[in-house]
Scaffold this active site. Structure first.
Site: not given
Ligand code: NAD
Length: 434
Positions: A121
């Site tokens: 990461k």
């Molecule tokens: P992103 O940046 O595209 O979206 C994050 C979202 O969460 C946004 O809408 C943001 O406004 C919201 N957010 C942030 N803080 C918040 C809070 N305190 N309360 C409510 N909403 C909040 O990120 P993503 O890629 O969608 O990732 C989201 C989660 O999924 C993370 O934990 C990430 O590690 C995990 N994840 C992502 C992927 C991927 O392929 N992108 C894969 C596996 C896991």
């Protein structure tokens, strides 16, 4: 339900650069598994601490003429099974400890899905929404430039995570390729399709979440048409999950949220309208299709499916007893604390948990396809990719459910145990170099 507190996973008197609450949480989760699997004390520290970690300072010219120096990190957890693989997070609070925790979870996730990777990461402690496009490009390119000695298609492959997207992956790929003198598509995954990205990668994590929710609904004999869902986070994972739940599974989405607003409407939310609003405004602040609720209250509102798809540690010992969902689908990494797990273990017949390392594995699985496609110069259609994705998720889901049933352990313990066992076995077979 198995719980024991005998040996710690690491020497608690030891202070390291990883000291941080999220890393402690990942260690605590590992300790539960290590006790359950009876892992020798001598193997615990070795399995917990990262193989390698790098911190870099990124000086960047800002639009107003000033120069700022941002902190960047990359953690490679282990290399027993192959190169390391993991996302890149741009978030203001990012620390080395949080990065190390995310790398550790990535290791168990990859091993559970039988991908030939160790976990990694990385990221930059920055709020990407406060940067202009020029500044964002400068930070992204500088980050990759500083990482060139530590990453590579056979050593460590980056991908997107919170705060990063396809465009940032394209800048990473371009920066690395310019340095090498030829196009190195396979250095990052989650790239735009125009430069070797895989069809369906952007949607893969959210689609995977919903595939597993459908499997759980099927097992629990829940009729999707009669079910409601609340999705926290409306970014890459949350928006795709909400759209798929509403328009593919036929579930009524009654709650959506982002960092700015939490919206609840028991009559159902038009998720496509929310997506359009997001494209125009960039957040849900002014989206007016329901009641505003306090973020703390949001997760405990009535629903059949609760999908936390934003940040870590939102389900805690305090609110776990108040969850009203039947299925908890962990799209985010680390949304549930070990304290909350103790409560959820007691509520195992009320709340069906799809643990993060299983639930959000769709992203890294399709990233693996993209890496293979890059290395081999292959091309697969979106339906081939989605079909292969679902087959791997199905296999992992079946293994987790069987293990949990046979050993009378929680789904999280079962999922992590399968991943940890595979990593420990690979380490033991390879041996410890004298
Ligand atoms: P992103 O940046 O595209 O979206 C994050 C979202 O969460 C946004 O809408 C943001 O406004 C919201 N957010 C942030 N803080 C918040 C809070 N305190 N309360 C409510 N909403 C909040 O990120 P993503 O890629 O969608 O990732 C989201 C989660 O999924 C993370 O934990 C990430 O590690 C995990 N994840 C992502 C992927 C991927 O392929 N992108 C894969 C596996 C896991």
């Amino acid at each position: 339900m198995f719980r024991m507190d005998t040996q710690s996973c690491a020497d608690e008197s030891m202070h390291t650069i990883y000291d941080d609450e999220v890393f402690q949480m990942a260690c605590e989760q590992f300790r539960v598994i290590a006790d359950y699997l009876n892992i020798d004390k001598n193997d615990r520290e070795w399995a917990t601490y990262p193989k390698r970690a790098v911190a870099v300072t990124l000086p960047v010219h800002m639009d107003d003429g000033s120069t700022r120096a941002f902190q960047g990190y990359r953690v490679q957890h282990h290399i027993a099974l192959g190169p390391t693989k993991g996302g890149t997070r741009f978030a203001p609070s990012l620390s080395m400890g949080e990065t190390a925790a995310l790398a550790m979870w990535m290791s168990w996730k990859c091993a559970l899905a039988q991908l030939p990777y160790g976990g990694a990461k990385g990221g930059v402690a920055i709020d990407p929404t406060k940067l202009s496009r020029t500044e964002l490009e400068a930070v992204s390119r500088r980050y990759m430039q500083e990482m060139i000695p530590f990453v590579g298609p056979h050593t460590d492959i980056m991908g997107p995570d919170m705060g990063t997207n396809e465009q940032i992956m394209a800048w990473f790929m371009d920066t690395y390729s310019v340095y090498m003198g030829y196009a190195v598509n396979e250095i990052v995954t989650g790239k735009p399709v125009a430069i070797g990205g895989t069809e369906g990668r952007r949607e893969a994590t959210g689609r995977g979440v919903v595939y597993l929710v459908e499997r759980a609904m099927n097992m629990l004999k829940m009729d999707p048409e009669k079910c409601t869902a609340i999705v926290q986070g409306f970014g890459n994972v949350g928006s795709v999950a909400a759209l798929s739940l509403a328009y593919k599974s036929g579930v009524k989405v009654v709650g959506i949220s982002d960092a700015y607003a939490a919206i609840y409407n028991p009559k159902g939310i038009d998720v496509k309208a929310a997506e359009q609003h997001m494209i125009k405004k960039g957040n849900l602040r002014a989206f007016d299709q329901g009641d505003r609720v306090e973020p703390g209250e949001f997760l405990t509102l009535p629903c059949d499916i609760l999908a936390p798809c934003a940040v870590d540690r939102v389900i805690t010992g305090k609110n776990a007893g108040q969850l009203k969902c039947r299925i908890l689908a962990e799209g985010a990494n680390g949304p549930t604390t070990p304290d909350a797990d103790l409560v959820l273990d007691q509520r195992w017949d009320e709340v069906f948990v799809i643990p993060d390392i299983l639930c959000n594995a769709g992203g890294v699985i399709v990233s693996y396809f993209e890496w293979v496609q890059g290395l081999q110069a292959f091309l697969w259609s979106e339906s081939e990719v989605t079909d292969k994705l679902f087959r791997i998720l199905e296999h992992s889901f079946a293994q987790v459910i069987r293990r949990a049933k046979d050993h009378k352990v929680s789904h999280r313990t079962a999922a992590m145990a399968i991943g940890v066992e595979r990593v420990i076995k690979a380490k033991q077979v390879r041996g410890l170099f004298p």
